[in-house]
Design a protein around this motif. Sequence first.
Motif, PDB file in Angstrom:
ATOM      1  N   UNK C  19       0.843  -1.204   0.000  1.00  0.00           N
ATOM      2  CA  UNK C  19       0.000   0.000   0.000  1.00  0.00           C
ATOM      3  C   UNK C  19       0.872   1.245   0.000  1.00  0.00           C
ATOM      4  N   UNK C  20       0.567   2.184  -0.860  1.00  0.00           N
ATOM      5  CA  UNK C  20       1.493   3.271  -1.148  1.00  0.00           C
ATOM      6  C   UNK C  20       0.778   4.615  -1.174  1.00  0.00           C
ATOM      7  N   UNK C  21       1.403   5.604  -0.499  1.00  0.00           N
ATOM      8  CA  UNK C  21       0.908   6.971  -0.616  1.00  0.00           C
ATOM      9  C   UNK C  21       1.800   7.729  -1.582  1.00  0.00           C
ATOM     10  N   UNK C  22       1.182   8.402  -2.532  1.00  0.00           N
ATOM     11  CA  UNK C  22       1.932   9.155  -3.528  1.00  0.00           C
ATOM     12  C   UNK C  22       1.662  10.646  -3.403  1.00  0.00           C
ATOM     13  N   UNK C  23       2.716  11.420  -3.656  1.00  0.00           N
ATOM     14  CA  UNK C  23       2.551  12.858  -3.881  1.00  0.00           C
ATOM     15  C   UNK C  23       3.205  13.147  -5.220  1.00  0.00           C
ATOM     16  N   UNK C  24       2.392  13.560  -6.191  1.00  0.00           N
ATOM     17  CA  UNK C  24       2.925  13.886  -7.517  1.00  0.00           C
ATOM     18  C   UNK C  24       2.971  15.402  -7.711  1.00  0.00           C
ATOM     19  N   UNK C  25       4.138  15.897  -8.130  1.00  0.00           N
ATOM     20  CA  UNK C  25       4.261  17.319  -8.453  1.00  0.00           C
ATOM     21  C   UNK C  25       4.627  17.407  -9.922  1.00  0.00           C
ATOM     22  N   UNK C 246       6.833  11.592  -4.898  1.00  0.00           N
ATOM     23  CA  UNK C 246       7.276  11.139  -3.587  1.00  0.00           C
ATOM     24  C   UNK C 246       6.375   9.979  -3.219  1.00  0.00           C
ATOM     25  N   UNK C 247       6.964   8.887  -2.766  1.00  0.00           N
ATOM     26  CA  UNK C 247       6.075   7.791  -2.409  1.00  0.00           C
ATOM     27  C   UNK C 247       6.511   7.134  -1.119  1.00  0.00           C
ATOM     28  N   UNK C 248       5.530   6.813  -0.313  1.00  0.00           N
ATOM     29  CA  UNK C 248       5.739   6.140   0.963  1.00  0.00           C
ATOM     30  C   UNK C 248       5.084   4.777   0.817  1.00  0.00           C
ATOM     31  N   UNK C 249       5.893   3.774   0.825  1.00  0.00           N
ATOM     32  CA  UNK C 249       5.432   2.423   0.546  1.00  0.00           C
ATOM     33  C   UNK C 249       6.417   1.828  -0.448  1.00  0.00           C
TER      34      UNK C 249
ATOM     35  N   UNK D  94       0.923  10.172  12.063  1.00  0.00           N
ATOM     36  CA  UNK D  94      -0.082  10.390  11.037  1.00  0.00           C
ATOM     37  C   UNK D  94       0.430   9.786   9.741  1.00  0.00           C
ATOM     38  N   UNK D  95      -0.381   8.986   9.087  1.00  0.00           N
ATOM     39  CA  UNK D  95       0.066   8.419   7.810  1.00  0.00           C
ATOM     40  C   UNK D  95       0.304   9.528   6.802  1.00  0.00           C
ATOM     41  N   UNK D  96       1.258   9.306   5.948  1.00  0.00           N
ATOM     42  CA  UNK D  96       1.628  10.311   4.948  1.00  0.00           C
ATOM     43  C   UNK D  96       0.408  10.814   4.193  1.00  0.00           C
ATOM     44  N   UNK D  97      -0.490   9.895   3.858  1.00  0.00           N
ATOM     45  CA  UNK D  97      -1.671  10.273   3.084  1.00  0.00           C
ATOM     46  C   UNK D  97      -2.571  11.244   3.847  1.00  0.00           C
ATOM     47  N   UNK D  98      -2.491  11.212   5.181  1.00  0.00           N
ATOM     48  CA  UNK D  98      -3.374  12.060   5.998  1.00  0.00           C
ATOM     49  C   UNK D  98      -2.686  13.334   6.502  1.00  0.00           C
ATOM     50  N   UNK D  99      -1.412  13.509   6.239  1.00  0.00           N
ATOM     51  CA  UNK D  99      -0.723  14.695   6.751  1.00  0.00           C
ATOM     52  C   UNK D  99      -1.304  15.960   6.120  1.00  0.00           C
ATOM     53  N   UNK D 100      -1.527  16.999   6.912  1.00  0.00           N
ATOM     54  CA  UNK D 100      -2.005  18.261   6.329  1.00  0.00           C
ATOM     55  C   UNK D 100      -0.992  18.804   5.311  1.00  0.00           C
ATOM     56  N   UNK D 101      -1.492  19.494   4.300  1.00  0.00           N
ATOM     57  CA  UNK D 101      -0.612  20.065   3.276  1.00  0.00           C
ATOM     58  C   UNK D 101       0.515  20.898   3.890  1.00  0.00           C
ATOM     59  N   UNK D 102       0.175  21.697   4.890  1.00  0.00           N
ATOM     60  CA  UNK D 102       1.144  22.647   5.446  1.00  0.00           C
ATOM     61  C   UNK D 102       2.309  21.946   6.134  1.00  0.00           C
ATOM     62  N   UNK D 187       8.129  11.068   9.628  1.00  0.00           N
ATOM     63  CA  UNK D 187       7.487  11.895  10.651  1.00  0.00           C
ATOM     64  C   UNK D 187       7.937  13.332  10.428  1.00  0.00           C
ATOM     65  N   UNK D 188       7.011  14.258  10.129  1.00  0.00           N
ATOM     66  CA  UNK D 188       7.410  15.652   9.904  1.00  0.00           C
ATOM     67  C   UNK D 188       8.117  16.204  11.140  1.00  0.00           C
TER      68      UNK D 188
END
Lengths: 258, 258, 258, 258
Positions: C19-25, C246-249, D94-102, D187-188
């Motif tokens: 299971x993977x969290x992605x942030x695409x820029x 950026x991906x976590x997983x 907090x899972x990466x997917x749930x972290x606030x944008x800021x 972890x931020x």
Amino acid sequence: MTMATINIGCDLTYHVTSPCSFLFCLAAARTTQQHILQESMCLHPNLPFQSTHLGMEKSRGYRLHADPGPLQLHYRAQVDLMPDQSVTAGIVEVEYAQLPDAVLPYVNPSRYCEADRLAHFALRMFGHSPPGFARVMAICDWIHGNLDYQANSSNVSTSACDVLIQRQGVCRDFAHLGIALCRALCIPARYVSGYALNLQPPDFHGLFEAYLGERWYLFDATRMAAINGFVRICTGRDAADASFATLIGIAELLQMSV
Amino acid sequence: MTMATINIGCDLTYHVTSPCSFLFCLAAARTTQQHILQESMCLHPNLPFQSTHLGMEKSRGYRLHADPGPLQLHYRAQVDLMPDQSVTAGIVEVEYAQLPDAVLPYVNPSRYCEADRLAHFALRMFGHSPPGFARVMAICDWIHGNLDYQANSSNVSTSACDVLIQRQGVCRDFAHLGIALCRALCIPARYVSGYALNLQPPDFHGLFEAYLGERWYLFDATRMAAINGFVRICTGRDAADASFATLIGIAELLQMSV
Amino acid sequence: MTMATINIGCDLTYHVTSPCSFLFCLAAARTTQQHILQESMCLHPNLPFQSTHLGMEKSRGYRLHADPGPLQLHYRAQVDLMPDQSVTAGIVEVEYAQLPDAVLPYVNPSRYCEADRLAHFALRMFGHSPPGFARVMAICDWIHGNLDYQANSSNVSTSACDVLIQRQGVCRDFAHLGIALCRALCIPARYVSGYALNLQPPDFHGLFEAYLGERWYLFDATRMAAINGFVRICTGRDAADASFATLIGIAELLQMSV
Amino acid sequence: MTMATINIGCDLTYHVTSPCSFLFCLAAARTTQQHILQESMCLHPNLPFQSTHLGMEKSRGYRLHADPGPLQLHYRAQVDLMPDQSVTAGIVEVEYAQLPDAVLPYVNPSRYCEADRLAHFALRMFGHSPPGFARVMAICDWIHGNLDYQANSSNVSTSACDVLIQRQGVCRDFAHLGIALCRALCIPARYVSGYALNLQPPDFHGLFEAYLGERWYLFDATRMAAINGFVRICTGRDAADASFATLIGIAELLQMSV
């Protein structure tokens, strides 16, 4: 051939806090180009010491053990120097295949001379210089033109790569960068410590040698002292092999004059 | 004393693109603990090569020059190993003042073993370990417990400090960290390359030696191969002195088996 | 003012293992100089995703969560570019005291731009250049003249200091060195990722901006693509803030085309 | 809820040699947990200064320009602290997917916190710790147990990786390593400068915050001062964003008391 007679020496004052083993590398080397007329090594208190010969080049050292208390060392020597006056024009580099066995280790990277990391830079900057003595001089000129000599700008962990970033250093840093760039071009190079005539302020000096033609040639990228007035102490891979004093134990260097 | 007879060898296939000088360090060393019964070194094409002896330890090397085209090297040896079965309990460290002259350079930092930067760490972690063989074993245990062996996790510029950060490496990295930590504690240490029995996958192996009691002892922080089945090739300050192949020119290593 | 309409896009294919969290820029930025006419972001499988705005410059990002299996992303946009045609002659540097508050953090060193270590070098090399736009151009010219663009010569941990040693890198390394040298001279500078017209091979591109006069100016020390055909994605301190993914997983990028 | 009223302040004396621009970050922050009752900022000579707000966290700063001569700064504040007395048991990551944008930029590596290089180490050491507040505490405990606090053992270029090698540092180094390890675990984390009650010797202090549950929590790996008596000044990515004084020009800090 002109010969110069030079008097050198140094005085060190330590405060020894715990039992301490010392290795001093400050005696003039015995080579075909420098002849020691007379020499003295005095210690207060009058401790016994042993002479030693270190590394591939058999550099001279003194070893001794000191108990807590003050320790003074006075070294003096009178040295006849046969300055190297050979013609340098036309001195060539030796192909790797023709390098003498004894010289091969001086192409390898060492603690303060990361030739491996500088390969691309060295080839880019000096790959097109005319090979031989002229190329090593081009390296020295570049170092002299691009680094500032600045006391206390470096420390015992500063390497050639560090100095290429910070662009300032002392004599050992200038020498390390010269060595690293030579090795990166497959020119054997090594570190030489010694006494330099007229150095201001007086201190031990660090130079480097490159193997060209069929022997070692001395270079000083700092241009701070005449090479012909330089009295060699130690020869090694880099300053890690040429510290004027190594000590195991706790002692403080209170005073030093060269 | 048990003696084991071991067959070792390696095959290298190069494609040489420009005229190339090679230095190969892959022949079994001749020592009191390993006796070479027979040995062959074959080249295709059948080029002439010279034997050489490198550095303070006179490690064996082969030098040759190859013109563009394919190049194959086949080395085979049959070696009698007299495994070291001495008792290690109670082996002490030698005080700096008592270290033999020939051993002193192995306390100095080198390219891949920045003992100077690790002084505080080494003292903190191992300063209170019982001195001697046990302390070097404690270092090996720590390395084995804190580093992961991971193929391709390091490269030719990876040093002991790098590996302490990244906590993964290959055999040479494990050895470099062991060497650096020993030297930081003033225990002389050096790098040894060789052939290891039953190494999976088969490859050259890198170990380290520490000077204790009155001789060098071999250590393998990777625990990947039995030290008693290890055939020594090269001994040097670190892997910079022990590359199995150094080449000046352009050639590609197409295949390698050990 | 000439306006150009450009079509950009990228396709990414992943194999997601855990299971993977992605942030695409990778979406084109909305700025006064680039106007997005139309835009699409397609995922297979058709996963939900969130838009986000990152950092001080509110760069656009897409966030999503993917379960194991294949994942494809297709981004397309049609963008109107208002190329910057302002005259650059005579554009001055802004004194530190006059820099807007929002610009001050861009003088600080960052992960890949160690301006603090390059202070002496920058002053030495560019301290006497005419200040302003011309000085930043002098930095770009120096970088272009002294670095080689070489694919795969750097990695995710390569910084401006590393690249100054190795003298080769890719676009992000050229930009990092430009940023670091500007900041070392107290010129605010930042990293910009984007799509570059006619880049060969097609890939995301990395540039840098310097704050001069009263706004940011774009510079490309690689000279690989026309700045006027550059579509901005992300703006940040350095590439640490501008990774296209950026991906976590655990997931493997199988294919990528831009 | 207990409230404490604390008086803080600092005095700086400079000798300004060339016209100098200063940015001072030494004023207490205005947050929900600290309320400034009264505050004064005096300069001798009585120069004009501007207030500024820096970076994503809008940290307060004072900007001013000084001509050559002496310069004295006196800052005083009386602050009401609402100490954080929330229960920390059970605070989760907090899972990466749930972290606030800021919060996302605080996962990225920064100048002094090379989280990218520490990924394997962090996972190896803390990957199996119970996640949440307890894991960050485990990181702090490890740092406290494995680093020595030693004045003057680091300098302005010392990073988390450096400190992991040298195993000694000051408060900012302890904080940097904590930040880098947190970020390496996704972890931020961010840097906080401030005034610490009862710090010996009195000086500015550096701590770090990790984002857990749904807010930032303060950690001090040095254990030198009570977190409840800490008055926040600046919040940033690392110490690069939180220097108490940045100056462009030439001036010498003659005296400093906090």
